[in-house]
Each structure stands twice: as structure tokens, then as C-alpha cells.
Write a protein that holds these residues in place. Structure first.
Motif, mmCIF file in Angstrom:
data_model
loop_
_atom_site.group_PDB
_atom_site.id
_atom_site.type_symbol
_atom_site.label_atom_id
_atom_site.label_comp_id
_atom_site.label_asym_id
_atom_site.label_seq_id
_atom_site.Cartn_x
_atom_site.Cartn_y
_atom_site.Cartn_z
ATOM 1 N N LEU A 196 0.830 -1.205 0.000
ATOM 2 C CA LEU A 196 0.000 0.000 0.000
ATOM 3 C C LEU A 196 0.864 1.254 0.000
ATOM 4 C CD1 LEU A 196 -2.743 -1.029 2.596
ATOM 5 C CD2 LEU A 196 -2.820 -1.235 0.109
ATOM 6 N N GLN A 197 1.937 1.233 0.798
ATOM 7 C CA GLN A 197 2.838 2.386 0.827
ATOM 8 C C GLN A 197 3.579 2.554 -0.493
ATOM 9 O OE1 GLN A 197 5.386 1.902 4.214
ATOM 10 N NE2 GLN A 197 3.718 2.015 5.697
ATOM 11 N N GLY A 198 3.782 1.439 -1.204
ATOM 12 C CA GLY A 198 4.430 1.524 -2.511
ATOM 13 C C GLY A 198 3.606 2.301 -3.522
ATOM 14 N N MET A 199 2.276 2.324 -3.336
ATOM 15 C CA MET A 199 1.417 3.052 -4.273
ATOM 16 C C MET A 199 1.558 4.561 -4.086
ATOM 17 S SD MET A 199 0.443 0.463 -5.790
ATOM 18 C CE MET A 199 -0.565 1.239 -7.048
ATOM 19 N N THR A 200 1.769 5.020 -2.847
ATOM 20 C CA THR A 200 1.996 6.460 -2.631
ATOM 21 C C THR A 200 3.307 6.894 -3.282
ATOM 22 O OG1 THR A 200 3.108 6.071 -0.508
ATOM 23 C CG2 THR A 200 0.726 6.376 -0.462
ATOM 24 N N LYS A 201 4.278 5.984 -3.293
ATOM 25 C CA LYS A 201 5.545 6.278 -3.974
ATOM 26 C C LYS A 201 5.330 6.399 -5.478
ATOM 27 C CE LYS A 201 10.315 4.630 -4.409
ATOM 28 N NZ LYS A 201 11.277 3.555 -4.036
ATOM 29 N N GLN A 202 4.466 5.546 -6.035
ATOM 30 C CA GLN A 202 4.163 5.626 -7.467
ATOM 31 C C GLN A 202 3.481 6.947 -7.823
ATOM 32 O OE1 GLN A 202 2.087 2.265 -9.113
ATOM 33 N NE2 GLN A 202 3.564 0.778 -8.339
ATOM 34 N N VAL A 203 2.581 7.396 -6.948
ATOM 35 C CA VAL A 203 1.890 8.671 -7.188
ATOM 36 C C VAL A 203 2.896 9.816 -7.214
ATOM 37 C CG1 VAL A 203 0.246 10.326 -6.232
ATOM 38 C CG2 VAL A 203 -0.304 7.894 -6.240
ATOM 39 N N GLU A 204 3.809 9.812 -6.243
ATOM 40 C CA GLU A 204 4.821 10.874 -6.196
ATOM 41 C C GLU A 204 5.739 10.832 -7.411
ATOM 42 O OE1 GLU A 204 8.084 11.301 -3.002
ATOM 43 O OE2 GLU A 204 6.441 12.609 -2.351
ATOM 44 N N SER A 205 6.086 9.628 -7.859
ATOM 45 C CA SER A 205 6.942 9.490 -9.037
ATOM 46 C C SER A 205 6.233 9.984 -10.289
ATOM 47 C CB SER A 205 7.357 8.024 -9.214
ATOM 48 O OG SER A 205 8.095 7.569 -8.108
ATOM 49 N N SER A 206 4.927 9.722 -10.394
ATOM 50 C CA SER A 206 4.172 10.177 -11.573
ATOM 51 C C SER A 206 4.097 11.698 -11.615
ATOM 52 C CB SER A 206 2.769 9.569 -11.558
ATOM 53 O OG SER A 206 2.044 9.982 -10.421
ATOM 54 N N PHE A 207 3.973 12.361 -10.444
ATOM 55 C CA PHE A 207 3.968 13.816 -10.408
ATOM 56 C C PHE A 207 5.350 14.373 -10.755
ATOM 57 C CE2 PHE A 207 -0.123 13.738 -8.248
ATOM 58 C CZ PHE A 207 -0.699 14.920 -8.691
ATOM 59 N N THR A 208 6.403 13.699 -10.294
ATOM 60 C CA THR A 208 7.756 14.144 -10.610
ATOM 61 C C THR A 208 8.009 14.091 -12.105
ATOM 62 O OG1 THR A 208 8.551 13.309 -8.466
ATOM 63 C CG2 THR A 208 10.204 13.734 -10.167
ATOM 64 N N ARG A 209 7.557 12.994 -12.756
ATOM 65 C CA ARG A 209 7.716 12.883 -14.212
ATOM 66 C C ARG A 209 6.906 13.940 -14.937
ATOM 67 N NH1 ARG A 209 7.233 7.353 -13.066
ATOM 68 N NH2 ARG A 209 5.035 7.428 -13.695
ATOM 69 N N PHE A 262 6.049 17.018 -13.892
ATOM 70 C CA PHE A 262 6.662 18.342 -13.798
ATOM 71 C C PHE A 262 8.028 18.390 -14.493
ATOM 72 C CE2 PHE A 262 3.772 18.595 -10.055
ATOM 73 C CZ PHE A 262 3.079 19.734 -10.440
ATOM 74 N N ARG A 263 8.704 17.267 -14.573
ATOM 75 C CA ARG A 263 10.017 17.247 -15.199
ATOM 76 C C ARG A 263 9.916 17.182 -16.722
ATOM 77 N NH1 ARG A 263 13.401 12.444 -13.145
ATOM 78 N NH2 ARG A 263 13.271 13.674 -11.212
ATOM 79 N N GLU A 264 9.010 16.334 -17.210
ATOM 80 C CA GLU A 264 8.901 16.118 -18.654
ATOM 81 C C GLU A 264 7.726 16.852 -19.284
ATOM 82 O OE1 GLU A 264 8.713 11.924 -19.157
ATOM 83 O OE2 GLU A 264 10.532 11.534 -17.992
ATOM 84 N N LYS A 265 6.820 17.404 -18.442
ATOM 85 C CA LYS A 265 5.641 18.127 -18.938
ATOM 86 C C LYS A 265 4.834 17.269 -19.908
ATOM 87 C CE LYS A 265 6.972 21.874 -16.778
ATOM 88 N NZ LYS A 265 6.268 22.375 -15.586
ATOM 89 N N ASN A 266 4.642 16.020 -19.532
ATOM 90 C CA ASN A 266 3.983 15.095 -20.459
ATOM 91 C C ASN A 266 2.996 14.206 -19.705
ATOM 92 O OD1 ASN A 266 3.284 13.611 -22.676
ATOM 93 N ND2 ASN A 266 5.113 12.338 -22.662
ATOM 94 N N GLY A 267 1.734 14.587 -19.704
ATOM 95 C CA GLY A 267 0.689 13.741 -19.138
ATOM 96 C C GLY A 267 0.499 13.866 -17.646
ATOM 97 N N PHE A 268 -0.606 14.508 -17.234
ATOM 98 C CA PHE A 268 -0.934 14.611 -15.819
ATOM 99 C C PHE A 268 -1.353 13.231 -15.305
ATOM 100 C CE2 PHE A 268 -3.672 15.592 -12.182
ATOM 101 C CZ PHE A 268 -2.881 16.521 -11.515
ATOM 102 N N PRO A 269 -0.970 12.862 -14.073
ATOM 103 C CA PRO A 269 -1.314 11.537 -13.537
ATOM 104 C C PRO A 269 -2.816 11.276 -13.583
ATOM 105 C CG PRO A 269 0.285 12.620 -12.124
ATOM 106 C CD PRO A 269 -0.119 13.635 -13.144
ATOM 107 N N LYS A 270 -3.171 10.056 -13.974
ATOM 108 C CA LYS A 270 -4.573 9.669 -14.100
ATOM 109 C C LYS A 270 -4.945 8.648 -13.036
ATOM 110 C CE LYS A 270 -4.674 10.323 -19.132
ATOM 111 N NZ LYS A 270 -4.935 9.662 -20.438
#
Length: 301
Positions: A75-88, A90-98
Motif C-alpha cells: 500500500l505504501q508503494g502506491m503512494t511512492k508511485q503517485v509521487e513518481s508520476s507527479f515528478t515525471r 513536472f520534469r517532462e511536462k507530459n501527461g498529468f497523472p490519471k
């Protein structure tokens, strides 16, 4: 050096229910964490970290008791995935997390640690689930890192294991024009090499298009929510999976041959996202899957 291994799992009926429960719970936590980050930014103008989200998970379990039956680290691994998707984003400006949908035929959940692989018994032990039979066709040595359990569109289960084998990356070797191959990807020919060799495009999607149309028509004619519609969707998903496997097998064999025979590989940079906007060529470009071919070349080199 990190190396990944993928194995097929054969869970019992009870274990399959537990795996599906982990998948559903992790998807629920992912969507909850994404919603929390969006609301926090709208209200305060600041982002909430995954560590703060992890502190809120015990409170979430109180109102959703079924989350207690799932591995907490998953379950905690999913919060890490959410944070990684936001980092990508803002870094790549390609696709807001869904938000993740349960209608997606391919689902997965992470297992950060506390899992064990037994090559003698051909089993993989997962927390909260126990030992699951597996086909461990390749042995490895090293430190176990993260693992991901996935369910395919056909209902098969797999585990991807990341291993640190302790080896150093090989030193880069010098190369010259004679030991470098240039690759020009295309539609008529999948690739034309600088040596003059032309590699035919297998066009797996185009060859299966007539059968795909038949299966898609059968799905559309079935009553929504019925068992027959679910069966028709399953048959359609199996054919899509077969096309994907055919394309992946072809690209893996070709990329392996090119890397084995040459010291360096040169390709042009293509704006595939812009090219598929041409509706006359979009299907042929997607069928060729140049991006996945380049990815396979990159990690093999």
C-alpha cells in the motif's frame, strides 16, 4: 548492476483471490493518494509528500477494514508511485497523472521487500499470501530489490524481480565507423541498415486486423454486463496479447542480433507522438512500435 527477471506464477484458487484483493486495494490507495495530492494543492498551493500520505493510511484502514488484509508495504508503494508520476509530469511536462481504472485488463501491485524465491521448490513466497508455485526458468544470484506482481489480460499472473548482482557496468569500448551500424526505421521496411540490409516489417496488427474486427463486432453486439460480453472481451484481449507478444519477440531477436554484431548503434531521433497525428499513417506507425524497439536497443547496449 541491476537486472530484472520475469517469472510466471501459478496460484491456487484461494491465492488468486488474495492476489486480486491486493491489486484492488493497491489501486484504491493509489486513487486515494492521487486525490489527496490534488486537493492539497488546490487548497494550500503546496504538495503533500508520500511520507505524509503514509501516515494517513492507518486512518484510512479504520474506515476500510479490508485494507488490513493486504501487505502494508504494498500500500505504501502506491503512494511512492503517485509521487513518481507527479515528478515525471513536472520534469517532462507530459501527461498529468490519471486515476487507475479496474476496467483495465492489465493490473499490478508492488512488493518492496520481505518476499523469498526458492529455486529448489520452484516457489515464490509473498507476504500475506504465502508460497506460490512458479516457473523459475532462470536462476540468479544477488540481493533482491523490489518486485512487482502483475495480472495479464488473459488472467495469468507474473512476478518481475529486480536483482542487484554486485557486478559493475562494463567499461565503454572505443568504436569506429566500420564497427557502427546505422538504422533507419520505416513502415514499408521495418529497418534499413547502413550495410544495405533491409529488414521486412512483419505487420502483426495488420495481419490480424480482420480477426480483430470480427471479435470487436461480437463484443459490441453482446448485452452490456452479461457473461457473454465478458467472454467476448476476454477473447478479444487474448488476440491483442498475442499480437503484442509477436511484436515483442521479433524486436527482441532483432535488437539482440544488432547489438551482438556491432560495437555501436546509431538511430535518428523521431517525433513519434507528432507523426501518429497523421491519421493515414497512425495505425501503421503504431503497428511498427519504433519506440519499444529503441528502448530494447538502449538497455541491451
Amino acid at each position: 548492476m541491476m537486472k530484472a527477471f520475469k517469472f510466471r506464477l501459478y496460484p491456487t484458487t484461494t491465492q488468486a483471490v488474495q492476489l486480486n484483493q491486493h491489486i484492488g486495494s493497491c489501486r484504491f490507495v493509489y486513487n486515494w493518494a492521487l486525490d489527496q495530492k490534488i486537493k492539497a494543492y488546490e487548497q494550500t498551493g503546496k504538495s503533500i509528500s508520500r511520507f505524509d500520505l503514509n501516515k494517513l493510511i492507518p486512518t484510512l484502514k479504520v474506515s476500510n477494514e479490508w485494507l488490513g488484509e493486504v501487505n502494508s508495504q504494498s500500500l505504501q508503494g502506491m503512494t511512492k508511485q503517485v509521487e513518481s508520476s507527479f515528478t515525471r509530469f513536472f520534469r517532462e511536462k507530459n501527461g498529468f497523472p490519471k486515476f487507475k481504472s479496474k476496467k483495465n485488463p492489465v493490473q499490478s501491485f508492488p512488493v518492496p521487500q520481505h518476499y523469498f524465491v526458492n529455486f529448489e521448490n520452484n516457489t515464490v513466497k509473498l507476504p500475506k499470501i504465502g508460497e506460490i508455485k512458479a516457473v523459475l526458468h532462470r536462476k540468479f544470484e544477488g540481493e533482491l530489490k523490489t518486485a512487482t506482481v502483475s495480472r495479464s489480460c488473459k488472467g495469468n499472473y507474473y512476478i518481475n524481480i529486480l536483482v542487484e548482482n554486485g557486478r559493475e557496468l562494463p567499461a565503454k569500448q572505443s568504436f569506429s565507423e566500420s564497427t557502427t551500424v546505422g538504422i533507419d526505421v520505416g513502415i514499408k521496411d521495418f529497418a534499413v541498415l547502413s550495410t544495405g540490409e533491409k529488414i521486412e516489417n512483419p505487420k502483426y496488427l495488420k495481419n490480424s486486423l480482420q480477426r480483430l474486427k470480427v471479435l470487436q463486432k461480437r463484443v459490441s453486439r453482446k448485452q452490456k454486463g452479461s457473461k457473454n460480453r465478458a467472454k467476448a472481451k476476454q477473447r478479444l484481449a487474448i488476440l491483442h496479447d498475442k499480437i503484442t507478444n509477436q511484436r515483442s519477440d521479433f524486436q527482441n531477436k532483432l535488437s539482440f542480433r544488432l547489438v551482438s554484431e556491432n560495437q555501436a548503434v546509431a538511430l535518428e531521433t523521431l517525433n513519434v507522438k507528432g507523426m501518429v497525428k497523421n491519421h493515414h499513417l497512425a495505425q501503421a506507425i503504431s503497428d511498427s512500435a519504433w519506440s519499444s524497439f529503441v528502448t530494447k536497443l538502449e538497455y541491451k547496449t
